[in-house]
Design a protein around this motif. Structure first.
Motif, PDB file in Angstrom:
ATOM      1  N   SER A 103       1.669 -10.245   2.074  1.00  0.00           N
ATOM      2  CA  SER A 103       2.887  -9.878   1.349  1.00  0.00           C
ATOM      3  C   SER A 103       3.217  -8.435   1.664  1.00  0.00           C
ATOM      4  CB  SER A 103       2.718 -10.060  -0.166  1.00  0.00           C
ATOM      5  OG  SER A 103       1.875  -9.050  -0.711  1.00  0.00           O
ATOM      6  N   SER A 104       4.383  -8.009   1.233  1.00  0.00           N
ATOM      7  CA  SER A 104       4.754  -6.594   1.231  1.00  0.00           C
ATOM      8  C   SER A 104       5.409  -6.311  -0.110  1.00  0.00           C
ATOM      9  CB  SER A 104       5.709  -6.265   2.383  1.00  0.00           C
ATOM     10  OG  SER A 104       6.982  -6.849   2.149  1.00  0.00           O
ATOM     11  N   ALA A 105       5.671  -5.055  -0.404  1.00  0.00           N
ATOM     12  CA  ALA A 105       6.336  -4.731  -1.664  1.00  0.00           C
ATOM     13  C   ALA A 105       7.692  -5.410  -1.772  1.00  0.00           C
ATOM     14  CB  ALA A 105       6.483  -3.214  -1.792  1.00  0.00           C
ATOM     15  N   ALA A 119      10.182 -16.805  -5.166  1.00  0.00           N
ATOM     16  CA  ALA A 119      10.343 -15.549  -5.887  1.00  0.00           C
ATOM     17  C   ALA A 119      11.366 -14.658  -5.184  1.00  0.00           C
ATOM     18  CB  ALA A 119       9.013 -14.825  -5.981  1.00  0.00           C
ATOM     19  N   PRO A 120      12.289 -14.057  -5.929  1.00  0.00           N
ATOM     20  CA  PRO A 120      13.196 -13.090  -5.312  1.00  0.00           C
ATOM     21  C   PRO A 120      12.410 -11.892  -4.784  1.00  0.00           C
ATOM     22  CG  PRO A 120      13.946 -13.721  -7.510  1.00  0.00           C
ATOM     23  CD  PRO A 120      12.556 -14.241  -7.364  1.00  0.00           C
ATOM     24  N   GLY A 121      12.903 -11.297  -3.738  1.00  0.00           N
ATOM     25  CA  GLY A 121      12.263 -10.113  -3.193  1.00  0.00           C
ATOM     26  C   GLY A 121      12.534  -8.887  -4.055  1.00  0.00           C
ATOM     27  N   SER A 122      11.987  -7.763  -3.616  1.00  0.00           N
ATOM     28  CA  SER A 122      12.211  -6.494  -4.298  1.00  0.00           C
ATOM     29  C   SER A 122      12.527  -5.443  -3.245  1.00  0.00           C
ATOM     30  CB  SER A 122      10.977  -6.110  -5.123  1.00  0.00           C
ATOM     31  OG  SER A 122      11.243  -4.954  -5.912  1.00  0.00           O
ATOM     32  N   VAL A 123      12.427  -4.185  -3.600  1.00  0.00           N
ATOM     33  CA  VAL A 123      12.750  -3.113  -2.659  1.00  0.00           C
ATOM     34  C   VAL A 123      11.470  -2.643  -1.990  1.00  0.00           C
ATOM     35  CG1 VAL A 123      14.735  -2.393  -4.018  1.00  0.00           C
ATOM     36  CG2 VAL A 123      12.534  -1.319  -4.432  1.00  0.00           C
ATOM     37  N   PRO A 124      11.550  -2.162  -0.762  1.00  0.00           N
ATOM     38  CA  PRO A 124      10.341  -1.683  -0.080  1.00  0.00           C
ATOM     39  C   PRO A 124       9.828  -0.390  -0.692  1.00  0.00           C
ATOM     40  CG  PRO A 124      12.298  -1.247   1.246  1.00  0.00           C
ATOM     41  CD  PRO A 124      12.743  -2.092   0.090  1.00  0.00           C
ATOM     42  N   VAL A 125       8.590  -0.069  -0.358  1.00  0.00           N
ATOM     43  CA  VAL A 125       8.004   1.187  -0.825  1.00  0.00           C
ATOM     44  C   VAL A 125       8.237   2.291   0.201  1.00  0.00           C
ATOM     45  CG1 VAL A 125       6.216   0.134  -2.245  1.00  0.00           C
ATOM     46  CG2 VAL A 125       5.745   0.627   0.159  1.00  0.00           C
ATOM     47  N   LYS A 126       8.286   3.502  -0.316  1.00  0.00           N
ATOM     48  CA  LYS A 126       8.320   4.697   0.516  1.00  0.00           C
ATOM     49  C   LYS A 126       6.988   5.418   0.338  1.00  0.00           C
ATOM     50  CE  LYS A 126      10.496   9.265   0.802  1.00  0.00           C
ATOM     51  NZ  LYS A 126      11.502  10.181   0.181  1.00  0.00           N
ATOM     52  N   ALA A 155       0.944   8.425  -2.390  1.00  0.00           N
ATOM     53  CA  ALA A 155       1.660   7.701  -3.442  1.00  0.00           C
ATOM     54  C   ALA A 155       2.671   6.763  -2.807  1.00  0.00           C
ATOM     55  CB  ALA A 155       2.357   8.668  -4.394  1.00  0.00           C
ATOM     56  N   LEU A 156       2.938   5.666  -3.485  1.00  0.00           N
ATOM     57  CA  LEU A 156       3.933   4.680  -3.062  1.00  0.00           C
ATOM     58  C   LEU A 156       5.072   4.687  -4.062  1.00  0.00           C
ATOM     59  CD1 LEU A 156       1.486   1.770  -2.172  1.00  0.00           C
ATOM     60  CD2 LEU A 156       2.492   3.436  -0.608  1.00  0.00           C
ATOM     61  N   VAL A 157       6.293   4.773  -3.554  1.00  0.00           N
ATOM     62  CA  VAL A 157       7.465   4.942  -4.414  1.00  0.00           C
ATOM     63  C   VAL A 157       8.466   3.817  -4.156  1.00  0.00           C
ATOM     64  CG1 VAL A 157       9.406   6.445  -5.002  1.00  0.00           C
ATOM     65  CG2 VAL A 157       7.167   7.448  -4.443  1.00  0.00           C
ATOM     66  N   TRP A 200     -10.326   0.898  -6.521  1.00  0.00           N
ATOM     67  CA  TRP A 200      -9.274  -0.009  -6.053  1.00  0.00           C
ATOM     68  C   TRP A 200      -8.187   0.881  -5.483  1.00  0.00           C
ATOM     69  CZ3 TRP A 200      -9.455  -4.832  -4.825  1.00  0.00           C
ATOM     70  CH2 TRP A 200      -8.280  -5.579  -4.667  1.00  0.00           C
ATOM     71  N   HIS A 201      -7.129   0.297  -4.929  1.00  0.00           N
ATOM     72  CA  HIS A 201      -6.000   1.126  -4.518  1.00  0.00           C
ATOM     73  C   HIS A 201      -4.728   0.288  -4.514  1.00  0.00           C
ATOM     74  CE1 HIS A 201      -7.096  -0.708  -0.598  1.00  0.00           C
ATOM     75  NE2 HIS A 201      -5.808  -0.608  -0.323  1.00  0.00           N
ATOM     76  N   ASP A 202      -3.618   0.965  -4.740  1.00  0.00           N
ATOM     77  CA  ASP A 202      -2.322   0.322  -4.613  1.00  0.00           C
ATOM     78  C   ASP A 202      -1.953   0.251  -3.141  1.00  0.00           C
ATOM     79  OD1 ASP A 202      -1.334  -0.426  -7.198  1.00  0.00           O
ATOM     80  OD2 ASP A 202      -1.183   1.700  -7.689  1.00  0.00           O
ATOM     81  N   SER A 203      -1.271  -0.817  -2.763  1.00  0.00           N
ATOM     82  CA  SER A 203      -0.922  -1.014  -1.364  1.00  0.00           C
ATOM     83  C   SER A 203       0.498  -1.538  -1.255  1.00  0.00           C
ATOM     84  CB  SER A 203      -1.901  -1.992  -0.701  1.00  0.00           C
ATOM     85  OG  SER A 203      -1.856  -3.247  -1.345  1.00  0.00           O
ATOM     86  N   ASP A 204       0.960  -1.641  -0.026  1.00  0.00           N
ATOM     87  CA  ASP A 204       2.281  -2.194   0.249  1.00  0.00           C
ATOM     88  C   ASP A 204       2.193  -3.714   0.120  1.00  0.00           C
ATOM     89  OD1 ASP A 204       4.821  -2.800   1.098  1.00  0.00           O
ATOM     90  OD2 ASP A 204       4.523  -2.170   3.174  1.00  0.00           O
TER      91      ASP A 204
END
Length: 604
Positions: free
Chosen positions: A317-319, A341-348, A361-363, A384-388
């Motif tokens: 998956s991706s953000a 599922a509807p998509g969302s916006v990508p991360v920066k 950080a992911l925004v 743990w970590h947050d990812s795209d």
């Protein structure tokens, strides 16, 4: 807010993301690869499903009010083993049922309920079962067909079953007998518990290094064990021959953390590479040292497995795009029924200089120009970590006009061992220093409205939320804490044994041995400084962040008349029920709307 037609009439996009049917990466029986087991929320609750690939038939294998996610197939594919706890408390026994359906029965007679500590199943019906209890610490039992369980290992510190060799003669254990729950040592034993080999990177150096079991070679008589190590400051694989003691360093030229598993014939390794919140796959040939990339889209591979025909299946998956089970031989392997599922916006990606080094950080942000009300969504773990990767929670906030910032603070994985290990003794306070540095960037850059900053998270993220509201009271306009540590001392005494071991490692002892550290790291210490409205949600059966210590914190909020709301639900450390999860997000969105003057969920 824009509405689209969903599964039942007009449903907000954010709810559609939660309700859309999903599937996990299928696990397959080693000697019957057409028989698979996967997790899905198709009924509205995450449960286990059996899939006969040859016939194409699928059936729901478990059906419990609070869901089921822990299950494994026997090597011959004849049985499904699954873990039965009580209402999410993670304390229970292993059950089993025939692959094609039938009555559930206890998988093993003679073992009392416990927390699970690993499971390995052999081809001759032998089972190796790891158990953890407050009374006994960790025990490991070998159960041969027709025989009573035989205990082969016991220790007060945390340990677990890593793997059983292909011929069923050797067991690989991970243990922390040295007292550092963050860095395991390895021991290989025979079925009677006698020791074959030891590997311990915590001895003889100034720093303790961890090891992990990645799996025995899938060939009878092959004594090679694939091992993860941290000898060069990150996770990497090597091959350890437990009979000869020979160690083969792979020395893969890839930045970031690297893990691996065997291809089914033992001829190659499937390499999983994680770097800066993204991941990719490679094939490695031990005989030649050749490394070939397995093509996957940019984003995050949450799990992967090599099939007997050489194809690689993976959960991606991706953000911006929801998860799919893909394969190198097919675009989509397992496509759940129903609406997508509807998509969302990508991360920066954002890099911010912090007190301990550069912070990643992911925004995500909505359309338009800032400053936006901004949610700092803090991940759990802490290792743990947050990812795209796709996440319905952050996407819901973006739908409602918030920017979302996720911080991979010190303690997060994927940025080297020194970054992960930095937490010791100043637990919580170190992470909050990194979050504060990113918060300053978010305000200075014009992304975040300084008057509408929300600190939010679940589990360890919930703990950091409560600690941050008390230690940084002027920084935050609102707090949203799910299943948090709130009173560290009481949490320690009430939590499951494995987490006690982790807390002793992080803080350097028990609350009686280092009371000043527990006090400095406990949200309860600073509860009287909290000024922002705070919403707390808690599972009444939670063994990780138990309810009593949360009630202690809430009682203090009540005594001083602090603005707060508490939502208690009948489950454990979170919920596997889709509608329950939607309810919790809705409560948080509405709480924020009432106190920040931002859009709520009505009509959205």
């Amino acid at each position: 807010m824009t509405e689209i037609t969903g599964m039942t009439g007009t449903t907000p996009r954010w709810e559609q993301r939660f309700r859309a049917p999903r599937v996990g990466l299928p696990d397959w029986a080693e000697d019957a690869p057409d028989r698979s087991l996967f997790v899905s929320n198709a009924t509205g609750t995450f449960e286990l499903y059996a899939w006969d690939r040859a016939s194409g038939t699928q059936r729901q294998a478990t059906d419990r009010p609070n869901g089921t996610t822990d299950g494994v197939l026997t090597p011959d594919g004849e049985w499904i083993w699954w873990f039965r706890d009580s209402d999410g408390d993670e304390f229970g026994i292993w059950m089993r049922q025939p692959f094609h359906g039938g009555d559930d029965e206890p998988a093993v007679a003679g073992l009392e309920p416990s927390y699970p500590a690993g499971l390995a199943l052999g081809r001759d019906g032998t089972a190796v079962i790891g158990r953890s209890t407050d009374e006994d610490g960790t025990t490991v039992h070998v159960v041969r067909p027709g025989q009573a369980p035989a205990e082969i290992y016991r220790h007060r510190e945390s340990a677990g079953v890593g793997d059983l060799s292909h011929d069923g003669t050797l067991i690989a254990l991970e243990h922390t007998e040295h007292g550092d729950a963050m860095h395991s040592a390895l021991r290989v034993v025979r079925l009677d518990g006698s020791v074959v080999a030891e590997l311990d990177d915590t001895k003889g150096g100034t720093e303790e290094l961890g090891l992990e079991v990645l799996g025995f070679a899938p060939v009878d008589g092959d004594t090679r064990l694939l091992v993860g190590h941290q000898r060069r400051g990150r996770w990497e694989p090597m091959v350890w021959d437990v009979a000869s003691g020979e160690e083969t360093d792979l020395a893969l030229d890839l930045p970031g953390d690297v893990s691996a598993e065997w291809y089914p014939d033992g001829s190659a390794l499937l390499i999983a590479h994680s770097f800066e919140a993204r991941s990719e796959l490679w094939r490695y040939e031990p005989a030649t040292g050749e490394l070939t990339q397995v093509e996957t889209p940019a984003g995050t591979v949450s799990g992967a497995t090599a099939r007997p025909d050489g194809a690689v299946e993976y959960l991606w998956s991706s953000a911006a795009l929801p998860p799919e089970v893909r394969s190198t031989s097919a675009p989509v392997v397992l496509d759940p029924p129903g609406a997508k599922a509807p998509g969302s916006v990508p991360v920066k990606d954002v890099w911010v200089e912090g007190p301990g080094g550069r912070i990643h950080a992911l925004v995500q942000k909505p359309e338009g120009s800032g400053p936006f009300p901004t949610v700092f969504d803090i991940h759990g773990g802490p290792t743990w970590h947050d990812s795209d990767a796709f996440a319905s929670g952050p996407a819901a906030w973006v739908d409602h006009g918030y920017a979302v910032v996720r911080v991979n603070y010190r303690g997060s994985t994927g940025y080297g061992r020194a970054w992960t290990d930095a937490l010791k003794h100043r637990v919580g306070l170190i992470e909050l220093e990194d979050i504060a540095a990113v918060r300053e960037w978010a305000v200075a850059s014009g992304l975040a409205d300084p008057a509408k900053l929300v600190l939010s998270g679940g589990s360890w993220g919930g703990y950091l939320t409560l600690l941050g509201l008390g230690t940084q009271p002027d920084a935050w306009a609102l707090g949203l804490a799910a299943v948090p540590v709130a009173d560290y001392v009481t949490a320690y005494h009430d939590e499951m044994e494995a987490l006690k071991a982790m807390d002793r490692t992080l803080l350097g002892g028990t609350p009686e041995e280092v009371p000043e550290r527990f006090e400095a790291s406990s949200p309860l210490t600073y509860v009287d400084q909290v000024r922002a409205p705070v919403h707390i949600s808690a599972g009444v059966n939670d063994p990780r962040c138990p309810i009593r210590q949360i009630e202690n914190y809430v009682d203090r909020l009540v005594a001083r008349g602090a603005v707060h709301e508490v939502y208690r639900y009948d489950a454990g450390h979170g919920s596997l029920v889709v509608e329950e999860r939607i309810k919790q997000v809705r409560l948080e969105l509405d709480f924020a709307a009432r106190h920040l003057g931002t859009p709520g969920t009505a009509g959205s």
